[in-house]
Scaffold this motif. Structure first.
Motif, PDB file in Angstrom:
ATOM      1  N   ARG A   1      -8.567  -3.449 -15.806  1.00 28.30           N
ATOM      2  CA  ARG A   1      -8.737  -2.855 -14.482  1.00 28.30           C
ATOM      3  C   ARG A   1      -9.674  -1.659 -14.580  1.00 28.30           C
ATOM      4  O   ARG A   1      -9.688  -0.965 -15.596  1.00 28.30           O
ATOM      5  N   VAL A   2     -10.426  -1.444 -13.516  1.00 27.13           N
ATOM      6  CA  VAL A   2     -11.310  -0.272 -13.473  1.00 27.13           C
ATOM      7  C   VAL A   2     -10.956   0.565 -12.259  1.00 27.13           C
ATOM      8  O   VAL A   2     -10.335   0.081 -11.308  1.00 27.13           O
ATOM      9  N   ASP A   3     -11.377   1.805 -12.283  1.00 28.53           N
ATOM     10  CA  ASP A   3     -11.053   2.717 -11.192  1.00 28.53           C
ATOM     11  C   ASP A   3     -12.235   3.644 -10.925  1.00 28.53           C
ATOM     12  O   ASP A   3     -13.267   3.546 -11.571  1.00 28.53           O
ATOM     13  N   GLY A   4     -12.061   4.519  -9.974  1.00 28.37           N
ATOM     14  CA  GLY A   4     -13.050   5.543  -9.676  1.00 28.37           C
ATOM     15  C   GLY A   4     -14.403   4.988  -9.278  1.00 28.37           C
ATOM     16  O   GLY A   4     -14.502   4.017  -8.533  1.00 28.37           O
TER      17      GLY A   4
ATOM     18  N   TYR B   1     -15.422  -0.653   5.641  1.00 25.00           N
ATOM     19  CA  TYR B   1     -14.259  -1.478   5.294  1.00 25.00           C
ATOM     20  C   TYR B   1     -13.747  -1.113   3.896  1.00 25.00           C
ATOM     21  O   TYR B   1     -12.546  -0.936   3.696  1.00 25.00           O
ATOM     22  N   LEU B   2     -14.675  -0.958   2.951  1.00 32.40           N
ATOM     23  CA  LEU B   2     -14.286  -0.588   1.586  1.00 32.40           C
ATOM     24  C   LEU B   2     -13.593   0.772   1.552  1.00 32.40           C
ATOM     25  O   LEU B   2     -12.604   0.943   0.836  1.00 32.40           O
ATOM     26  N   ALA B   3     -14.107   1.717   2.296  1.00 33.49           N
ATOM     27  CA  ALA B   3     -13.496   3.052   2.313  1.00 33.49           C
ATOM     28  C   ALA B   3     -12.057   2.984   2.807  1.00 33.49           C
ATOM     29  O   ALA B   3     -11.177   3.661   2.271  1.00 33.49           O
ATOM     30  N   ALA B   4     -11.817   2.133   3.807  1.00 35.25           N
ATOM     31  CA  ALA B   4     -10.467   2.011   4.360  1.00 35.25           C
ATOM     32  C   ALA B   4      -9.525   1.245   3.435  1.00 35.25           C
ATOM     33  O   ALA B   4      -8.315   1.486   3.448  1.00 35.25           O
ATOM     34  N   LYS B   5     -10.050   0.333   2.625  1.00 36.28           N
ATOM     35  CA  LYS B   5      -9.212  -0.542   1.787  1.00 36.28           C
ATOM     36  C   LYS B   5      -9.243  -0.190   0.304  1.00 36.28           C
ATOM     37  O   LYS B   5      -8.596  -0.859  -0.500  1.00 36.28           O
ATOM     38  N   PHE B   6      -9.984   0.834  -0.065  1.00 36.32           N
ATOM     39  CA  PHE B   6     -10.215   1.150  -1.473  1.00 36.32           C
ATOM     40  C   PHE B   6      -8.930   1.235  -2.294  1.00 36.32           C
ATOM     41  O   PHE B   6      -8.870   0.733  -3.423  1.00 36.32           O
TER      42      PHE B   6
ATOM     43  N   GLN C   1     -18.551   1.057  -7.339  1.00 35.22           N
ATOM     44  CA  GLN C   1     -19.833   0.382  -7.573  1.00 35.22           C
ATOM     45  C   GLN C   1     -19.662  -1.141  -7.636  1.00 35.22           C
ATOM     46  O   GLN C   1     -20.517  -1.887  -7.136  1.00 35.22           O
ATOM     47  N   ALA C   2     -18.584  -1.592  -8.228  1.00 38.61           N
ATOM     48  CA  ALA C   2     -18.320  -3.033  -8.282  1.00 38.61           C
ATOM     49  C   ALA C   2     -18.097  -3.589  -6.877  1.00 38.61           C
ATOM     50  O   ALA C   2     -18.630  -4.650  -6.529  1.00 38.61           O
ATOM     51  N   LEU C   3     -17.331  -2.888  -6.071  1.00 36.66           N
ATOM     52  CA  LEU C   3     -17.082  -3.350  -4.701  1.00 36.66           C
ATOM     53  C   LEU C   3     -18.367  -3.349  -3.870  1.00 36.66           C
ATOM     54  O   LEU C   3     -18.612  -4.283  -3.094  1.00 36.66           O
TER      55      LEU C   3
ATOM     56  N   VAL D   1      -6.050  -0.171  -1.784  1.00 38.77           N
ATOM     57  CA  VAL D   1      -5.164  -1.344  -1.762  1.00 38.77           C
ATOM     58  C   VAL D   1      -5.847  -2.572  -2.361  1.00 38.77           C
ATOM     59  O   VAL D   1      -5.443  -3.702  -2.092  1.00 38.77           O
ATOM     60  N   VAL D   2      -6.856  -2.334  -3.185  1.00 43.90           N
ATOM     61  CA  VAL D   2      -7.540  -3.420  -3.872  1.00 43.90           C
ATOM     62  C   VAL D   2      -7.662  -3.052  -5.353  1.00 43.90           C
ATOM     63  O   VAL D   2      -7.778  -1.879  -5.703  1.00 43.90           O
ATOM     64  N   THR D   3      -7.597  -4.057  -6.190  1.00 37.24           N
ATOM     65  CA  THR D   3      -7.783  -3.888  -7.624  1.00 37.24           C
ATOM     66  C   THR D   3      -9.130  -4.492  -7.998  1.00 37.24           C
ATOM     67  O   THR D   3      -9.496  -5.544  -7.493  1.00 37.24           O
ATOM     68  N   VAL D   4      -9.841  -3.829  -8.876  1.00 35.89           N
ATOM     69  CA  VAL D   4     -11.080  -4.380  -9.420  1.00 35.89           C
ATOM     70  C   VAL D   4     -10.883  -4.562 -10.919  1.00 35.89           C
ATOM     71  O   VAL D   4     -10.369  -3.674 -11.611  1.00 35.89           O
TER      72      VAL D   4
END
Length: 161
Positions: A109-112, A137-142, A117-119, A144-147
C-alpha cells in the motif's frame, strides 16, 4: 524491473513468441485492464480484473479500504499481474493473433503524495477529458480509497502477430 527474467522461472513453451523486455513493458503500459493474481492466507488463489497505470517500474491500482484483495496482499504480498493487449481471432486458421505480458512482483500500500500521484495518473489514463471534475472527486474520496503499488521484479511477454 529486472530485465527479461521469466516470470515463472522456467523457459516458455513457445520461445519463438517471446518478446523483449521493452516490447513487454509497452504492452503493459498501453493495456487498459489486467488481472491481479494472489494467494490468500488460506492458500487459495484469487484472480481479479482491474484498471491500473504503470509508473517508475511499478504497477498501481486502487481499491476499497477492505476486502478479499487486501486480505490476500496482507497475507502474501507476492503477486502476478497479467495483461492481454491487441487480440485478433483467425477463424480459418484456428488460431489467434495476440500480445500479452505477465509481471511478478511484491505489492504494498502507498500513501501521501505517492497515493495522490497514482490516483491522478489513473484519472489521466481513463478520464483525461474530465481532469478538473476528477480531481475534485479524488479530493473528496482520498481517505476512503486504497492505492497499491506492485514493484515489478520480473516481466515477460509473448506475441503472435
Amino acid at each position: 524491473m529486472n530485465g527479461e527474467a521469466n516470470v515463472m522461472a522456467r523457459a516458455p513453451r513457445r520461445a519463438d513468441r517471446t518478446v523483449g523486455t521493452g516490447e513487454a513493458a509497452a504492452v503493459l503500459a498501453e493495456g487498459l485492464y489486467g488481472v491481479l493474481s494472489t494467494v490468500g492466507p488460506d492458500g487459495l488463489p484469487y484472480g481479479v480484473p482491474l484498471s491500473y497505470i504503470v509508473r517508475d517500474d511499478a504497477v498501481y491500482f486502487h481499491c476499497a479500504t477492505v476486502g478479499r484483495k487486501l486480505e490476500h496482499l496482507d497475507a502474501r504480498p507476492e503477486v502476478s499481474f497479467c495483461v492481454v493487449g491487441k487480440v485478433r481471432t483467425l477463424p480459418r486458421q484456428f488460431a489467434t493473433e495476440y500480445e500479452s505480458v505477465i509481471v511478478a512482483g511484491r505489492a504494498s500500500r502507498v500513501d501521501g503524495e505517492e497515493k495522490r500521484q497514482a490516483l491522478v495518473g489513473i484519472l489521466e489514463k481513463y478520464s483525461p477529458e474530465f481532469m478538473s471534475e476528477g480531481e475534485k472527486y479524488l479530493a473528496a474520496k482520498f481517505d476512503v480509497v486504497t492505492v497499491v503499488r506492485i514493484d515489478i521484479e520480473a516481466i515477460s511477454g509473448k506475441a503472435r502477430r
